[in-house]
Write a protein that holds these residues in place. Structure first.
Motif, short mmCIF file in Angstrom:
data_model
loop_
_atom_site.label_atom_id
_atom_site.label_comp_id
_atom_site.label_asym_id
_atom_site.label_seq_id
_atom_site.Cartn_x
_atom_site.Cartn_y
_atom_site.Cartn_z
N UNK A 84 -70.01 -35.01 41.46
CA UNK A 84 -69.06 -35.93 40.64
C UNK A 84 -68.00 -36.21 41.85
N UNK A 85 -67.59 -37.45 41.77
CA UNK A 85 -66.54 -38.07 42.57
C UNK A 85 -65.11 -37.57 41.97
N UNK A 86 -64.07 -37.74 42.66
CA UNK A 86 -62.78 -37.55 42.25
C UNK A 86 -62.45 -38.41 41.21
N UNK A 87 -61.63 -37.79 40.21
CA UNK A 87 -61.36 -38.68 38.97
C UNK A 87 -60.86 -39.91 39.52
N UNK A 88 -61.10 -41.21 38.61
CA UNK A 88 -60.66 -42.40 38.94
C UNK A 88 -59.17 -42.57 38.52
N UNK A 89 -58.08 -42.93 39.82
CA UNK A 89 -56.75 -42.79 39.31
C UNK A 89 -56.17 -43.74 38.08
N UNK A 90 -57.00 -44.83 37.81
CA UNK A 90 -56.92 -45.60 36.63
C UNK A 90 -57.12 -44.89 35.28
N UNK A 91 -58.01 -44.14 35.44
CA UNK A 91 -58.34 -43.33 34.06
C UNK A 91 -58.73 -42.06 34.63
N UNK A 92 -58.08 -40.89 34.46
CA UNK A 92 -58.28 -39.74 35.02
C UNK A 92 -59.69 -39.01 34.41
N UNK A 93 -60.14 -39.52 33.11
CA UNK A 93 -61.30 -39.08 32.54
C UNK A 93 -62.70 -39.07 33.13
N UNK A 94 -62.39 -40.42 33.94
CA UNK A 94 -63.87 -41.11 34.44
C UNK A 94 -64.13 -40.30 36.04
N UNK A 95 -65.15 -39.95 36.26
CA UNK A 95 -65.62 -39.48 37.34
C UNK A 95 -66.99 -40.30 37.56
N UNK A 96 -67.26 -40.52 38.73
CA UNK A 96 -68.43 -41.23 39.22
C UNK A 96 -69.61 -40.09 39.64
N UNK A 97 -70.78 -40.46 40.02
CA UNK A 97 -71.83 -39.69 40.32
C UNK A 97 -72.46 -39.98 41.77
N UNK A 98 -72.42 -39.15 42.65
CA UNK A 98 -73.11 -39.58 44.18
C UNK A 98 -74.27 -38.48 44.28
N UNK A 99 -75.23 -38.91 45.00
CA UNK A 99 -76.30 -37.93 45.25
C UNK A 99 -75.80 -37.22 46.73
N UNK A 100 -76.23 -35.88 46.56
CA UNK A 100 -75.99 -35.04 47.76
C UNK A 100 -76.99 -35.34 48.80
N UNK A 101 -76.87 -34.59 50.19
CA UNK A 101 -77.70 -35.00 51.03
C UNK A 101 -79.30 -34.27 50.44
N UNK A 102 -79.37 -33.35 49.73
CA UNK A 102 -80.31 -32.77 49.40
C UNK A 102 -80.96 -33.69 48.26
#
Length: 145
Positions: A84-102
């Motif tokens: 998960x990415x750090x929370x969105x500064x505009x909406x602390x409830x929202x985090x994004x998703x990123x793939x790891x190297x694995x």
């Protein structure tokens, strides 16, 4: 552009649907990653293509319920394939998703396995059959849009 004959389209659809379904199932069965379900692999690929995407957007793209996607995301996260990415500064409830190297490595491995499997199957066809499939690719892409 002239309208298609609905009866001819129905006949073509009846012939094509089971063939595509059988091909998809065979490819999936022959190249399955034991730890990641086909849906999880699909979600992983979507996350790789759209870093920072949220669970809600993934659910909308795939026409699934948020809780269904959320459960799969938790499993991918526990397996170390996404983060998960750090929370969105505009909406602390929202985090994004990123793939790891694995996660990227695993998705690439499944893609390569499927491409290799399909290439071996295509090698069994005649040159004319391969040309017919190649000619149909643009139309198949349009069908999927």
């Amino acid at each position: 552009m002239a309208s298609a004959d609905p009866a001819a389209s129905d006949i073509l659809a009846e012939a094509m649907r089971p063939a595509l379904l059988r091909l998809y199932r065979r490819m999936r069965r022959e190249t399955q990653d034991g730890d990641v379900s086909p849906l999880q692999n699909l979600l992983l690929v979507l996350i790789i293509k759209s870093p920072g995407i949220g669970v809600g957007a993934l659910a909308e793209i795939e026409g699934l319920r948020g809780p269904t996607v959320s459960g799969h995301i938790k499993q991918l996260e526990a397996a170390g394939l996404i983060a998960r990415t750090p929370p969105d500064p505009q909406d602390r409830r929202r985090t994004g998703l990123v793939a790891t190297a694995e996660g990227v490595r695993r998705a690439d491995a499944v893609r390569r396995q499927r491409t290799d499997w399909l290439a071996r199957r295509l090698d069994r066809l005649s040159p004319a059959e391969r040309q017919a499939i190649e000619a149909a690719i643009p139309a198949l892409v349009r069908l999927g849009e």
